[in-house]
Enzyme design. Structure first.
Site, PDB file in Angstrom:
ATOM      1  N   GLY A 278       0.770  -1.245   0.000  1.00  0.00           N
ATOM      2  CA  GLY A 278       0.000   0.000   0.000  1.00  0.00           C
ATOM      3  C   GLY A 278       0.790   1.276   0.000  1.00  0.00           C
ATOM      4  CD  GLU A 320       1.041  -9.305   1.370  1.00  0.00           C
ATOM      5  OE1 GLU A 320       0.957 -10.501   1.646  1.00  0.00           O
ATOM      6  OE2 GLU A 320       0.061  -8.544   1.336  1.00  0.00           O
ATOM      7  N   PRO A 321       4.711  -4.874  -1.029  1.00  0.00           N
ATOM      8  CG  PRO A 321       6.904  -4.135  -1.409  1.00  0.00           C
ATOM      9  CD  PRO A 321       6.099  -5.131  -0.616  1.00  0.00           C
ATOM     10  N   GLY A 322       3.473  -3.537  -4.052  1.00  0.00           N
ATOM     11  CA  GLY A 322       3.279  -3.793  -5.482  1.00  0.00           C
ATOM     12  C   GLY A 322       3.600  -2.519  -6.236  1.00  0.00           C
ATOM     13  NE  ARG A 323      -0.359   2.261  -5.526  1.00  0.00           N
ATOM     14  CZ  ARG A 323      -1.598   2.255  -6.033  1.00  0.00           C
ATOM     15  NH1 ARG A 323      -1.873   2.974  -7.073  1.00  0.00           N
ATOM     16  NH2 ARG A 323      -2.554   1.558  -5.445  1.00  0.00           N
ATOM     17  NE  ARG A 360      -4.240   3.215 -10.160  1.00  0.00           N
ATOM     18  CZ  ARG A 360      -3.996   4.363  -9.584  1.00  0.00           C
ATOM     19  NH1 ARG A 360      -3.484   5.359 -10.281  1.00  0.00           N
ATOM     20  NH2 ARG A 360      -4.239   4.548  -8.305  1.00  0.00           N
ATOM     21  CE1 TYR A 364      -9.716   2.233  -7.738  1.00  0.00           C
ATOM     22  CE2 TYR A 364      -7.868   2.442  -9.232  1.00  0.00           C
ATOM     23  CZ  TYR A 364      -8.745   1.649  -8.516  1.00  0.00           C
ATOM     24  OH  TYR A 364      -8.633   0.281  -8.585  1.00  0.00           O
ATOM     25  CB  CYS A 391     -17.767   4.948 -27.862  1.00  0.00           C
ATOM     26  SG  CYS A 391     -17.252   4.981 -29.553  1.00  0.00           S
ATOM     27  CE1 TYR A 421      -2.892  -3.303  -8.165  1.00  0.00           C
ATOM     28  CE2 TYR A 421      -1.567  -1.411  -7.501  1.00  0.00           C
ATOM     29  CZ  TYR A 421      -2.053  -2.682  -7.257  1.00  0.00           C
ATOM     30  OH  TYR A 421      -1.688  -3.341  -6.104  1.00  0.00           O
TER      31      TYR A 421
END
Ligand code: LLP
Length: 463
Positions: A278, A320-323, A360, A364, A391, A421
Site C-alpha cells: 500500500g 507486500e509492496p506492489g505499486r 485509474r 479513482y 466511445c 495497475y
C-alpha cells in the site's frame, strides 16, 4: 489563480484545475525525476529516452500505445526493498500491480517473494520458475480448484480470509495429506487516507476478519484446532497509495494485541506478522513518497516496540509492496491523433489508447503527469485534457495537464508512473487491443507481453 495570471491567456482560463495543475510548470520540457523511471532522460536532440533508447525509435519498432518498463529501475527498486528489510524480514511483491514471466524472473533473481491472488497469477509465477514456497496466496474467494492447485504446488502460505475458507483449506490440505502454512487476514479498523475503493482496513468491507467483537480471535481458535493447517501468523493490509505510516502504526498495535491474546489463551507465540502493501508513489510532482529504508525502519520499530511492551518475541515481518516497486518504473507512450481547442475551456488531446490501458483516472479520479516526449517545444503552455479513443466521455487519461500549445497530431506524449495497475487492469473495451509491455535495458528493448491482435479477440469469440 486569477484569470489574468494564467499564461495561456483567456482562451483557457475559465476552468482552472486545482492542485498540481493549478499553474503551469516553469518549463514544460523538464522531466521531474520523481515521476519518471530512473533512466529516463531528454537527449541532446530533445527526444526523451529510456534505457538508452529514444522514444521515436521505440514507437517505430513497437508501435503505440505501449508500456515501456525500465528494467534497471525495476530491479533497483526491488533490491532496495529487499535490502531495507534485511534478512529478518520477507518482501512479497504484490503481483496484482503487474505480473508477467519476465517480472517473476527479475523478482526471483533479486531475492523477493511473490503475492498472488488468483489461479492465473499462480500459474504465471510457477511457469516462470518462482519456487512455490516463496509464494503467498491471497483472495477473499479463492475457488476450491485454486486452493487445491496452490496446496498441491506447495505454496509457502495461504492467507485465509473467512471462516468458511479456514475449514475449506484445512479439508483440502488434509485430502492431499498435507499441513498447509496459513495466515489469517484481519481487519484492524483503521481508516486509511486514500480512495474509498482502495482502502481495506475499515470494518465495513469484504476483506479480512474483523478484530472487533473477537471475530479474529475466534478464527485463530478454529484454525489452531484443524490438523490440515499450520497457523504461522496474522496479516493486515490497510489500503493503497498511502504516504504516512500512522495507519501502519495503529495496525501493528492492534495486530500485536491479537498475538498477545493468542499467547495468553493458547500458549502459542505466532512467528510471523504481515503488514501488507500500500505504500504510495509519485504520480505528480506534488506527491512525496517515502524511501523503502525509511518505511522499513518505521515498521520494524513499531513492531519491536509493540512486542516489547506486550512481552512477546518479535515475529518475522513481511510486507507486500506492489505499486511502490513497479509503478514508477514504466510509462505509457501514446501518439497524438487530434487536438480540439474548446474556447474558454481547454484543449482536448486525443491519443491512440485510453481507459482500456489506464482505467485509474476514470475509476479513482487518479492524477497523472504527461509530457511531450518526441521533441522539445518553446510554445506557451496550454491547459489540456488527455483523452482516449473510446466511445465514452469519461475516457480520460490525464484530467488536467499543461502541454505546449503547438502540440500536433503525430507528436508522441508519455504518461509516467503507469507501471502498476494499468496493464494489469487493462480491458478490451470497444474491442480495442491491449498494448504490449516492452522492457528496456542498457540499449536493448524486448517485448515481455506482446500486443493483442484482432486474431486474439476473434479466437475467444466462438459463437
Ligand atoms: N497486499 C494485499 C493483500 C493487497 O490487497 C494489495 C493490493 C497489495 C498487497 C499491494 O498494494 P500496493 O502496494 O500495490 O498498493 N487497483 C488499485 C489498487 C488495488 C490494490 C489491491 N490490493 C489501484 O489502481 O490503485
Amino acid at each position: 489563480m486569477s484569470r489574468s495570471a494564467h499564461p495561456a491567456g483567456p482562451r483557457h482560463a475559465d476552468v482552472l484545475p486545482e492542485g498540481h495543475y493549478a499553474a503551469p510548470p516553469a518549463d514544460l520540457n523538464t522531466l521531474d525525476p520523481k515521476v519518471w523511471a530512473q533512466t529516463v532522460t531528454r537527449t541532446a536532440d530533445g527526444v526523451v529516452s529510456v534505457g538508452g533508447i529514444d522514444v521515436k525509435a521505440l514507437a517505430e519498432e513497437f508501435g503505440t500505445p505501449a508500456y515501456f518498463v525500465d528494467e534497471a529501475d525495476f530491479r533497483a527498486r526491488a533490491r532496495a526493498w529487499r535490502t531495507a528489510f534485511g534478512q529478518d524480514a520477507d518482501v512479497f511483491y504484490a503481483g496484482k500491480a503487474f505480473l508477467s514471466r519476465a517480472i517473476v524472473r527479475w523478482l526471483h533473481e533479486e531475492g523477493l517473494n511473490l503475492d498472488v491472488c488468483s489461479g492465473g497469477e499462480l500459474a504465471t509465477a510457477l511457469s516462470a520458475g518462482m519456487p512455490a514456497d516463496r509464494i503467498a496466496f491471497h483472495g477473499n474467494n479463492k475457488s476450491t480448484d485454486e486452493i487445491h492447485r496452490a496446496i498441491e504446488a506447495g505454496v509457502g502460505r495461504i492467507v485465509l480470509d473467512s471462516f468458511q475458507e479456514i475449514v475449506r483449506v484445512a479439508h483440502i490440505a488434509q485430502s492431499l495429506g498435507k499441513r498447509q502454512k496459513v495466515q489469517i487476514r484481519v481487519t484492524v479498523g483503521v481508516e486509511a487516507h486514500t480512495h474509498e475503493f482502495i482502502a481495506t482496513a475499515h470494518e465495513d468491507q469484504k476483506f479480512g476478519i474483523p478484530l472487533a467483537g473477537g471475530q479474529a480471535a475466534e478464527a485463530v481458535r478454529r484454525a489452531l484446532k484443524l490438523d490440515g493447517l499450520e497457523l504461522i501468523g496474522v496479516h493486515s493490509h490497510i489500503g493503497s497509495q498511502i504516504f504516512d505510516t500512522s495507519g501502519f502504526e495503529v495496525a501493528a498495535h492492534r495486530v500485536v494485541g491479537l498475538l498477545k491474546e493468542i499467547r495468553d489463551e493458547h500458549g502459542v507465540e505466532l512467528p510471523e506478522i504481515d503488514l501488507g502493501g500500500g505504500l504510495g508513489i509519485a504520480y505528480t510532482s506534488d506527491d512525496d513518497p517515502r524511501e523503502p529504508h525509511e518505511i522499513a525502519k518505521a515498521l520494524t520499530e513499531i513492531v519491536n516496540r509493540e512486542c516489547e511492551s506486550a512481552k512477546l518475541r518479535t515475529p518475522r515481518i513481511s510486507v507486500e509492496p506492489g505499486r511502490a516497486i513497479v509503478g514508477p518504473t514504466a510509462f505509457t507512450l501514446y501518439e497524438v491523433g487530434t487536438t480540439k481547442p474548446l474556447d474558454g475551456l481547454r484543449t482536448y488531446v486525443s491519443v491512440d489508447g485510453g481507459m482500456s490501458d489506464n482505467i485509474r483516472t476514470a475509476l479513482y479520479d487518479a492524477e497523472y503527469s504527461v509530457a511531450l516526449v518526441s521533441r522539445t517545444s518553446d510554445a506557451e503552455p496550454m491547459l489540456a485534457r488527455v483523452v482516449g479513443k473510446h466511445c465514452e466521455s469519461g475516457d480520460i487519461v490525464v484530467k488536467d495537464a499543461f502541454l505546449p500549445a503547438d502540440l500536433a497530431p503525430g507528436d508522441l506524449i508519455a504518461v509516467p508512473a503507469t507501471g502498476a495497475y494499468c496493464r494489469s487492469m487493462a480491458s478490451n473495451y470497444n474491442h480495442v487491443l491491449r498494448p504490449p509491455v516492452v522492457a528496456v535495458n542498457e540499449g536493448e528493448a524486448r517485448v515481455i507481453v506482446r500486443r493483442e491482435t484482432e486474431e486474439d479477440l476473434l479466437r475467444l469469440d466462438v459463437g
